[in-house]
Design a protein around this motif. Structure first.
Motif, PDB file in Angstrom:
ATOM      1  N   UNK A 256       0.835  -1.206   0.000  1.00 19.79           N
ATOM      2  CA  UNK A 256       0.000   0.000   0.000  1.00 19.79           C
ATOM      3  C   UNK A 256       0.869   1.254   0.000  1.00 19.79           C
ATOM      4  N   UNK A 257       1.964   1.211   0.771  1.00 20.34           N
ATOM      5  CA  UNK A 257       2.882   2.357   0.813  1.00 20.34           C
ATOM      6  C   UNK A 257       3.527   2.589  -0.552  1.00 20.34           C
ATOM      7  N   UNK A 258       3.958   1.502  -1.177  1.00 19.90           N
ATOM      8  CA  UNK A 258       4.566   1.603  -2.508  1.00 19.90           C
ATOM      9  C   UNK A 258       3.563   2.152  -3.516  1.00 19.90           C
ATOM     10  N   UNK A 259       2.295   1.667  -3.412  1.00 16.06           N
ATOM     11  CA  UNK A 259       1.258   2.146  -4.328  1.00 16.06           C
ATOM     12  C   UNK A 259       1.025   3.640  -4.149  1.00 16.06           C
ATOM     13  N   UNK A 260       0.988   4.100  -2.881  1.00 13.25           N
ATOM     14  CA  UNK A 260       0.803   5.539  -2.628  1.00 13.25           C
ATOM     15  C   UNK A 260       1.983   6.345  -3.165  1.00 13.25           C
ATOM     16  N   UNK A 261       3.183   5.802  -2.979  1.00  9.81           N
ATOM     17  CA  UNK A 261       4.372   6.490  -3.483  1.00  9.81           C
ATOM     18  C   UNK A 261       4.358   6.576  -5.004  1.00  9.81           C
ATOM     19  N   UNK A 262       3.908   5.517  -5.653  1.00 14.21           N
ATOM     20  CA  UNK A 262       3.835   5.519  -7.117  1.00 14.21           C
ATOM     21  C   UNK A 262       2.837   6.559  -7.608  1.00 14.21           C
ATOM     22  N   UNK A 263       1.705   6.687  -6.880  1.00 11.58           N
ATOM     23  CA  UNK A 263       0.719   7.700  -7.242  1.00 11.58           C
ATOM     24  C   UNK A 263       1.320   9.090  -7.084  1.00 11.58           C
ATOM     25  N   UNK A 264       2.028   9.305  -5.967  1.00  5.13           N
ATOM     26  CA  UNK A 264       2.661  10.612  -5.717  1.00  5.13           C
ATOM     27  C   UNK A 264       3.687  10.935  -6.793  1.00  5.13           C
ATOM     28  N   UNK A 265       4.511   9.966  -7.151  1.00  3.53           N
ATOM     29  CA  UNK A 265       5.520  10.165  -8.192  1.00  3.53           C
ATOM     30  C   UNK A 265       4.856  10.488  -9.526  1.00  3.53           C
ATOM     31  N   UNK A 266       3.769   9.754  -9.831  1.00  2.00           N
ATOM     32  CA  UNK A 266       3.056  10.004 -11.090  1.00  2.00           C
ATOM     33  C   UNK A 266       2.461  11.413 -11.111  1.00  2.00           C
ATOM     34  N   UNK A 267       1.901  11.827  -9.968  1.00  2.00           N
ATOM     35  CA  UNK A 267       1.331  13.169  -9.889  1.00  2.00           C
ATOM     36  C   UNK A 267       2.414  14.232 -10.038  1.00  2.00           C
ATOM     37  N   UNK A 268       3.563  14.001  -9.388  1.00  2.00           N
ATOM     38  CA  UNK A 268       4.665  14.955  -9.490  1.00  2.00           C
ATOM     39  C   UNK A 268       5.208  15.021 -10.911  1.00  2.00           C
ATOM     40  N   UNK A 269       5.294  13.843 -11.561  1.00  2.00           N
ATOM     41  CA  UNK A 269       5.774  13.820 -12.949  1.00  2.00           C
ATOM     42  C   UNK A 269       4.825  14.591 -13.857  1.00  2.00           C
ATOM     43  N   UNK A 270       3.516  14.446 -13.617  1.00  2.00           N
ATOM     44  CA  UNK A 270       2.536  15.177 -14.423  1.00  2.00           C
ATOM     45  C   UNK A 270       2.649  16.684 -14.180  1.00  2.00           C
ATOM     46  N   UNK A 271       2.882  17.037 -12.910  1.00  2.83           N
ATOM     47  CA  UNK A 271       3.030  18.459 -12.574  1.00  2.83           C
ATOM     48  C   UNK A 271       4.272  19.049 -13.245  1.00  2.83           C
TER      49      UNK A 271
END
Length: 285
Positions: A256-271
């Motif tokens: 779950x932590x890895x999944x949240x981190x992946x979402x955060x990274x994806x959001x940051x990459x989009x930003x």
């Protein structure tokens, strides 16, 4: 009887039992110990599961006996009970409390090994029927409607013709006794499930008042709860299950932590991509 109770072996009997059960039969070591100790329990449990008259059972041989109370080794850590019924049917009984998400593959592996027992030089028609019966304290297929006592066989997916009646797998979902059918109740399979899951001696006494086979099985359960060597092995199984459950929860939390981190990274990459696009637009003005 509690874990701190001092028991006088001379007074060990089910009618004296009160309070919570320290180790009930969902503990797979206790499940194995009761069945190995009590021929009466073996006979009546198998009769219920296979819809047989108990008097038709003339012999039961446990093919993989263990020395009760001895510490675990690689051979005894897996505590299924392999039985030869009337010298012609091989039955494997297994208590499984934790959902390790491998039950279909695990049960098929056990069933195949139990079926593949033909001695060299014997014809294939001499193979004994093999039946694997699992008692699960969880629902094996969460996405499907639950069933209390389900049986599976190989069959033609179009005509539903059974390929062979010598190869069968059954599952008792201990968490859904309320779904027992009229046939399940006729053969008292729901009573066995309630016995296995009972957490107080009072729960078992209510069943035992009506059925002698429950009373005699309970006698064995009570006596085994009073044996220190047996209790140590039951505790070892509980410790293992607790460790496995904690490890599984940690694994889920890590995922779950890895999944949240992946979402955060994806959001940051989009930003970052959006900011770069804005910067390029400003440069071109």
């Amino acid at each position: 009887m509690s874990q701190n109770t001092v028991i006088n072996p001379a007074n060990v009997s089910f009618p004296n039992a009160t309070g919570r059960i320290d180790y009930n039969m969902t503990n797979d070591y206790m499940f194995r110990a009761v069945l190995q100790r009590s021929e009466h329990a073996q006979k009546h449990l198998i009769a219920s599961l296979l819809h047989l008259d108990p008097d038709s059972i003339v012999s039961i041989e446990i093919l993989n006996p263990i020395v009760l109370g001895r510490r675990f080794d690689k051979k005894t850590f897996i505590l299924d009970v392999a039985i030869l019924l009337n010298r012609q049917t091989r039955i494997n009984l297994e208590m499984q409390v934790l959902d390790k998400h491998d039950w279909p593959d695990r049960s098929l592996s056990y069933l195949c090994r139990n079926f593949d027992h033909l001695r060299k030089g014997k014809g294939y028609t001499k193979i004994c029927p093999a039946i694997h019966i699992g008692f699960l304290n969880f629902t094996p297929f969460p996405g499907e409607p639950p069933e209390f006592y389900a049986t599976y066989q190989m069959l033609n997916i179009k005509s539903h013709h059974v390929y062979s009646d010598k190869f069968r797998l059954s599952v008792v979902d201990l968490t859904h006794t309320e779904l027992a059918t009229a046939e399940n109740r006729k053969w008292h399979i729901d009573h066995w499930a309630k016995l296995f899951r009972a957490i107080t001696w009072k729960d078992i006494k209510i069943l035992a008042q009506k059925y002698s086979y429950i009373s005699q099985t309970a006698e064995a359960l009570y006596a085994l709860n009073a044996e220190e060597d047996i209790r140590l092995q039951c505790q070892a199984r509980e410790d293992y299950d607790m460790w496995h459950s904690m490890h599984e929860n940690e694994r889920k939390e890590d995922k779950a932590t890895i999944a949240r981190q992946e979402v955060t990274i994806a959001e940051q990459a989009a930003m970052i991509k959006e900011l770069r696009a804005q910067l390029e637009a400003l440069k071109n003005e």
